[in-house]
Design a protein around this motif. Structure first.
Motif, PDB file in Angstrom:
ATOM      1  N   ILE A 193       0.859  -1.189   0.000  1.00  0.00           N
ATOM      2  CA  ILE A 193       0.000   0.000   0.000  1.00  0.00           C
ATOM      3  C   ILE A 193       0.893   1.235   0.000  1.00  0.00           C
ATOM      4  CG2 ILE A 193      -1.962   1.135   1.118  1.00  0.00           C
ATOM      5  CD1 ILE A 193      -2.454  -1.324   2.771  1.00  0.00           C
ATOM      6  N   SER A 194       0.568   2.213  -0.844  1.00  0.00           N
ATOM      7  CA  SER A 194       1.313   3.467  -0.768  1.00  0.00           C
ATOM      8  C   SER A 194       0.848   4.167   0.505  1.00  0.00           C
ATOM      9  CB  SER A 194       1.036   4.343  -1.985  1.00  0.00           C
ATOM     10  OG  SER A 194      -0.249   4.913  -1.882  1.00  0.00           O
ATOM     11  N   SER A 195       1.757   4.896   1.133  1.00  0.00           N
ATOM     12  CA  SER A 195       1.365   5.534   2.392  1.00  0.00           C
ATOM     13  C   SER A 195       0.257   6.559   2.182  1.00  0.00           C
ATOM     14  CB  SER A 195       2.579   6.189   3.052  1.00  0.00           C
ATOM     15  OG  SER A 195       3.478   5.170   3.410  1.00  0.00           O
ATOM     16  N   GLU A 196       0.259   7.128   0.987  1.00  0.00           N
ATOM     17  CA  GLU A 196      -0.796   8.085   0.675  1.00  0.00           C
ATOM     18  C   GLU A 196      -2.164   7.399   0.758  1.00  0.00           C
ATOM     19  OE1 GLU A 196       0.468   9.940  -2.859  1.00  0.00           O
ATOM     20  OE2 GLU A 196      -1.231  11.349  -2.910  1.00  0.00           O
ATOM     21  N   LYS A 197      -2.255   6.235   0.139  1.00  0.00           N
ATOM     22  CA  LYS A 197      -3.506   5.476   0.171  1.00  0.00           C
ATOM     23  C   LYS A 197      -3.824   5.015   1.585  1.00  0.00           C
ATOM     24  CE  LYS A 197      -5.094   3.463  -4.071  1.00  0.00           C
ATOM     25  NZ  LYS A 197      -4.245   2.840  -5.095  1.00  0.00           N
ATOM     26  N   PHE A 198      -2.791   4.595   2.276  1.00  0.00           N
ATOM     27  CA  PHE A 198      -2.968   4.092   3.627  1.00  0.00           C
ATOM     28  C   PHE A 198      -3.544   5.189   4.526  1.00  0.00           C
ATOM     29  CE2 PHE A 198      -1.232   2.862   7.833  1.00  0.00           C
ATOM     30  CZ  PHE A 198      -1.813   1.602   7.931  1.00  0.00           C
ATOM     31  N   VAL A 199      -2.928   6.365   4.430  1.00  0.00           N
ATOM     32  CA  VAL A 199      -3.406   7.478   5.249  1.00  0.00           C
ATOM     33  C   VAL A 199      -4.834   7.849   4.850  1.00  0.00           C
ATOM     34  CG1 VAL A 199      -3.102   9.956   5.673  1.00  0.00           C
ATOM     35  CG2 VAL A 199      -1.137   8.411   5.834  1.00  0.00           C
ATOM     36  N   SER A 200      -5.117   7.844   3.564  1.00  0.00           N
ATOM     37  CA  SER A 200      -6.484   8.242   3.215  1.00  0.00           C
ATOM     38  C   SER A 200      -7.481   7.178   3.670  1.00  0.00           C
ATOM     39  CB  SER A 200      -6.615   8.622   1.738  1.00  0.00           C
ATOM     40  OG  SER A 200      -6.652   7.468   0.965  1.00  0.00           O
ATOM     41  N   GLY A 201      -7.044   5.923   3.737  1.00  0.00           N
ATOM     42  CA  GLY A 201      -7.887   4.873   4.323  1.00  0.00           C
ATOM     43  C   GLY A 201      -8.181   5.143   5.784  1.00  0.00           C
ATOM     44  N   ILE A 202      -7.140   5.522   6.524  1.00  0.00           N
ATOM     45  CA  ILE A 202      -7.332   5.816   7.944  1.00  0.00           C
ATOM     46  C   ILE A 202      -8.260   7.016   8.118  1.00  0.00           C
ATOM     47  CG2 ILE A 202      -6.180   6.620  10.054  1.00  0.00           C
ATOM     48  CD1 ILE A 202      -3.776   4.975   9.331  1.00  0.00           C
ATOM     49  N   VAL A 203      -7.987   8.062   7.335  1.00  0.00           N
ATOM     50  CA  VAL A 203      -8.792   9.279   7.466  1.00  0.00           C
ATOM     51  C   VAL A 203     -10.268   8.990   7.200  1.00  0.00           C
ATOM     52  CG1 VAL A 203      -9.243  11.542   6.423  1.00  0.00           C
ATOM     53  CG2 VAL A 203      -6.901  10.855   6.976  1.00  0.00           C
ATOM     54  N   SER A 204     -10.527   8.199   6.150  1.00  0.00           N
ATOM     55  CA  SER A 204     -11.948   7.986   5.864  1.00  0.00           C
ATOM     56  C   SER A 204     -12.567   7.032   6.886  1.00  0.00           C
ATOM     57  CB  SER A 204     -12.167   7.554   4.415  1.00  0.00           C
ATOM     58  OG  SER A 204     -11.953   6.191   4.287  1.00  0.00           O
ATOM     59  N   ALA A 205     -11.760   6.114   7.435  1.00  0.00           N
ATOM     60  CA  ALA A 205     -12.293   5.255   8.502  1.00  0.00           C
ATOM     61  C   ALA A 205     -12.652   6.083   9.737  1.00  0.00           C
ATOM     62  CB  ALA A 205     -11.280   4.177   8.860  1.00  0.00           C
ATOM     63  N   ILE A 206     -11.809   7.061  10.018  1.00  0.00           N
ATOM     64  CA  ILE A 206     -12.121   7.919  11.168  1.00  0.00           C
ATOM     65  C   ILE A 206     -13.410   8.693  10.905  1.00  0.00           C
ATOM     66  CG2 ILE A 206     -11.361   9.940  12.501  1.00  0.00           C
ATOM     67  CD1 ILE A 206      -8.464   8.953  12.041  1.00  0.00           C
ATOM     68  N   ARG A 207     -13.493   9.221   9.690  1.00  0.00           N
ATOM     69  CA  ARG A 207     -14.650  10.041   9.348  1.00  0.00           C
ATOM     70  C   ARG A 207     -15.947   9.241   9.403  1.00  0.00           C
ATOM     71  NH1 ARG A 207     -13.146  12.193   4.308  1.00  0.00           N
ATOM     72  NH2 ARG A 207     -14.283  10.427   3.448  1.00  0.00           N
ATOM     73  N   THR A 208     -15.880   7.997   8.955  1.00  0.00           N
ATOM     74  CA  THR A 208     -17.109   7.219   8.893  1.00  0.00           C
ATOM     75  C   THR A 208     -17.267   6.302  10.102  1.00  0.00           C
ATOM     76  OG1 THR A 208     -15.963   5.528   7.617  1.00  0.00           O
ATOM     77  CG2 THR A 208     -17.168   7.193   6.365  1.00  0.00           C
ATOM     78  N   ASN A 209     -16.410   6.566  11.108  1.00  0.00           N
ATOM     79  CA  ASN A 209     -16.539   5.790  12.328  1.00  0.00           C
ATOM     80  C   ASN A 209     -16.343   4.298  12.131  1.00  0.00           C
ATOM     81  OD1 ASN A 209     -16.824   6.490  14.938  1.00  0.00           O
ATOM     82  ND2 ASN A 209     -18.867   7.403  14.613  1.00  0.00           N
ATOM     83  N   SER A 210     -15.433   3.954  11.226  1.00  0.00           N
ATOM     84  CA  SER A 210     -15.281   2.527  10.926  1.00  0.00           C
ATOM     85  C   SER A 210     -13.844   2.058  11.121  1.00  0.00           C
ATOM     86  CB  SER A 210     -15.757   2.229   9.505  1.00  0.00           C
ATOM     87  OG  SER A 210     -15.118   3.095   8.612  1.00  0.00           O
ATOM     88  N   MET A 211     -13.205   2.640  12.118  1.00  0.00           N
ATOM     89  CA  MET A 211     -11.813   2.295  12.386  1.00  0.00           C
ATOM     90  C   MET A 211     -11.651   0.805  12.689  1.00  0.00           C
ATOM     91  SD  MET A 211      -9.180   4.019  12.068  1.00  0.00           S
ATOM     92  CE  MET A 211      -7.753   2.996  11.872  1.00  0.00           C
ATOM     93  N   GLU A 212     -12.616   0.269  13.410  1.00  0.00           N
ATOM     94  CA  GLU A 212     -12.491  -1.152  13.758  1.00  0.00           C
ATOM     95  C   GLU A 212     -12.513  -2.024  12.507  1.00  0.00           C
ATOM     96  OE1 GLU A 212     -11.425  -2.266  16.592  1.00  0.00           O
ATOM     97  OE2 GLU A 212     -11.398  -0.119  17.049  1.00  0.00           O
ATOM     98  N   ALA A 213     -13.392  -1.679  11.579  1.00  0.00           N
ATOM     99  CA  ALA A 213     -13.468  -2.438  10.330  1.00  0.00           C
ATOM    100  C   ALA A 213     -12.169  -2.288   9.537  1.00  0.00           C
ATOM    101  CB  ALA A 213     -14.646  -1.950   9.499  1.00  0.00           C
ATOM    102  N   PHE A 214     -11.634  -1.077   9.547  1.00  0.00           N
ATOM    103  CA  PHE A 214     -10.381  -0.840   8.838  1.00  0.00           C
ATOM    104  C   PHE A 214      -9.269  -1.722   9.417  1.00  0.00           C
ATOM    105  CE2 PHE A 214      -6.346   1.468   8.276  1.00  0.00           C
ATOM    106  CZ  PHE A 214      -6.336   1.610   6.897  1.00  0.00           C
ATOM    107  N   LYS A 215      -9.204  -1.749  10.744  1.00  0.00           N
ATOM    108  CA  LYS A 215      -8.163  -2.568  11.385  1.00  0.00           C
ATOM    109  C   LYS A 215      -8.388  -4.047  11.116  1.00  0.00           C
ATOM    110  CE  LYS A 215      -6.833   0.537  15.050  1.00  0.00           C
ATOM    111  NZ  LYS A 215      -7.297   0.985  16.367  1.00  0.00           N
ATOM    112  N   ALA A 216      -9.663  -4.428  11.140  1.00  0.00           N
ATOM    113  CA  ALA A 216      -9.968  -5.835  10.893  1.00  0.00           C
ATOM    114  C   ALA A 216      -9.516  -6.234   9.483  1.00  0.00           C
ATOM    115  CB  ALA A 216     -11.455  -6.088  11.066  1.00  0.00           C
ATOM    116  N   SER A 217      -9.622  -5.292   8.537  1.00  0.00           N
ATOM    117  CA  SER A 217      -9.232  -5.610   7.172  1.00  0.00           C
ATOM    118  C   SER A 217      -7.716  -5.823   7.071  1.00  0.00           C
ATOM    119  CB  SER A 217      -9.689  -4.524   6.195  1.00  0.00           C
ATOM    120  OG  SER A 217      -8.860  -3.392   6.330  1.00  0.00           O
ATOM    121  N   LEU A 218      -6.963  -5.248   8.004  1.00  0.00           N
ATOM    122  CA  LEU A 218      -5.504  -5.412   7.965  1.00  0.00           C
ATOM    123  C   LEU A 218      -5.038  -6.643   8.748  1.00  0.00           C
ATOM    124  CD1 LEU A 218      -4.467  -1.703   8.583  1.00  0.00           C
ATOM    125  CD2 LEU A 218      -4.422  -2.898   6.402  1.00  0.00           C
TER     126      LEU A 218
END
Ligand code: ADP
Ligand code: MG
Length: 459
Positions: A193-218
């Motif tokens: 994953i490019s860090s740019e994509k990774f960071v935008s994944g984190i940012v949108s997970a935070i925004r949509t309240n889905s951090m747990e799902a994001f972590k689960a995907s990793l």
């Protein structure tokens, strides 16, 4: 030149200006569909590409087109969904055009840009292998560490941190690790994953309240490869989340591989705890190849493409194109495109073609470049360097700038003083001597100076 050839030349040029990942993302499935009078129409697969290309790359594409054919003055994009046409990939192969003798003939002579076979599971580009990676003294430590990690992921060096200037093979090397692991055992789940994509994944997970799902995907990932991690600097929320992701993978002996344009201790605005994690494994740099290695790299690329180029031309490229390996490839591709279209190729033509790739150090390192590079390196605005302040964060970069003006451009001390707001020239002498002396004693400063110089001469 027909539309296909024209677009291929543009794509070849684009590769030198933008990152591989961007190139693959935005230029996949594009083609010129018409050229009338002065206007070129380019088809793109979806609205997203259209918006991105016309906002971000319009100028660059137009300039490149215009450089090749100066009658071209305008450009437009239209959306043409993929399914409704035969799609040439970047090699110009028209996938499904059955029985066109010409497309068969193109098979061998085509320049092969295989960006487009990117593995959907891993995001890896299969082109980046250890096999196609040339090793020399400039990268042998990084190469050895990468091989060791590929052979025993999670247990040899964790994390593996590869750093160095742009175009020196970081992405190639870290993807080679991923490809080797992926090819040898299908059991390990590799993700690039490019860090740019990774960071935008984190940012949108935070925004949509889905951090747990994001972590689960990793969580199922065994080998996580994050490219250009310096991008995370200053993004506090992302750093915090990344810290947790890092720990949970690390604790399970999952392999983490990072690349960066500088070593962890030179990434400003990186949280201390992340820095110490990054430093907890193996850190290795890639630097510039020498003449012999440049020649080997050129020959390796030709072998991959199965094309011959006269020895004197290769020697000319290896002698003169020193900036980085991406440029070296760029120069070679320019020659190859020319010879494909025009057949005849001699050293005189090659010299003309390569003008844009060859600089003397004095063209590159000028006053503006030094100020710009130093400011950027220390995350400052250029004007900050001239602030009349004694704040440490400013004083040191200012001294470095003064030092480099003297050292690289042979500016006189009074001239340096004038540039820095008419300071007494003893201030400039002091700055020069101080940096000179500390350079002897302080490894971190030496490393910083090297990285800054590398950028001045390679940007
Ligand atoms: P970086 O990520 O450091 O900016 P890349 O990995 O994208 O650089 O490399 C730029 C280009 O140079 C790529 O096309 C890559 O295949 C090529 N390259 C870099 N290092 C090597 C090497 N040691 N041997 C062969 N090709 C290389
Ligand atoms: Mg890279």
């Amino acid at each position: 030149m027909d539309n296909l050839e024209l677009w291929q030349s543009v794509l070849a040029q684009m590769q030198f200006h933008i990152s591989k990942a961007n190139f693959a993302t935005w230029f996949q499935n594009t083609e010129i569909i018409s050229k009338d009078n002065e206007k070129i129409i380019i088809s793109v697969p979806n609205a997203f590409s259209k918006e991105w290309l016309s906002n971000k790359y319009n100028k660059l594409i137009l300039k490149t087109l215009h450089d090749i054919d100066d009658s071209i003055k305008d450009l437009d994009f239209i959306i043409k969904p993929q399914s409704s046409r035969t799609t040439p990939d970047i090699t110009g192969h028209t996938g499904g055009r059955p029985g066109t003798p010409e497309s068969e003939k193109q098979e061998d002579t085509q320049l092969k840009f295989e960006e487009f076979k990117i593995n959907k599971e891993t995001n890896l580009n299969p082109r980046y292998t250890f096999n196609s990676f040339v090793v020399g003294s400039f990268n042998e430590l990084a190469h050895a560490a990468a091989l060791a990690v590929a052979d025993n992921p999670g247990f040899t060096y964790n994390p593996l941190f590869i750093y160095g200037g742009t175009g020196l093979g970081k992405t190639h090397l870290i993807q080679a690790i991923g490809n080797k692991i992926n090819d040898e055992t299908k059991k390990k789940k590799v993700k690039y994953i490019s860090s740019e994509k990774f960071v935008s994944g984190i940012v949108s997970a935070i925004r949509t309240n889905s951090m747990e799902a994001f972590k689960a995907s990793l969580a199922p990932i065994d080998v996580l490869i994050l490219d250009d991690i310096q991008f995370i600097a200053g993004k506090n929320k992302s750093q915090e989340e990344f810290f947790h992701v890092f720990n949970s993978l690390y604790e399970k002996n999952k392999q983490i591989i990072l690349s960066s344009d500088r070593p962890p201790n030179a990434i400003a605005e990186l949280e201390e705890r992340l820095r110490s994690r990054f430093e907890g494994g193996m850190i290795a740099d890639v630097s510039l190849p020498d003449y012999e290695t440049r020649l080997v790299i050129l020959k390796t690329k030709l072998q991959e493409k199965n094309i011959d180029v006269p020895e004197d031309i290769l020697d000319y490229i290896a002698t003169n194109v020193k900036k980085n390996i991406r440029e070296l490839e760029g120069a070679l591709n320019k020659i190859l495109i020319y010879s494909k279209i025009n057949q005849e190729l001699n050293i005189e033509t090659a010299k003309k073609l390569l003008k844009g790739f060859i600089f003397s150090p004095f063209d590159v390192a000028n006053y503006k470049k030094i100020i710009e590079t130093v400011a950027k390196f220390y995350n400052l605005e250029e004007k900050n360097l001239f602030d009349p302040t004694r704040r440490k964060e400013i004083v040191r970069p200012r001294q470095v700038a003064m030092f480099l003006l003297r050292r690289e451009l042979k500016y006189s001390f009074p001239a340096i003083a004038r540039k820095f707001g008419g300071k007494d020239h003893t201030t400039a002498i002091y700055a020069y001597k101080k940096i000179l002396q500390e350079n002897e004693e302080n490894n971190k400063l030496t490393e910083e100076l090297n990285l800054i110089k590398q950028r001045i001469y390679s940007g």
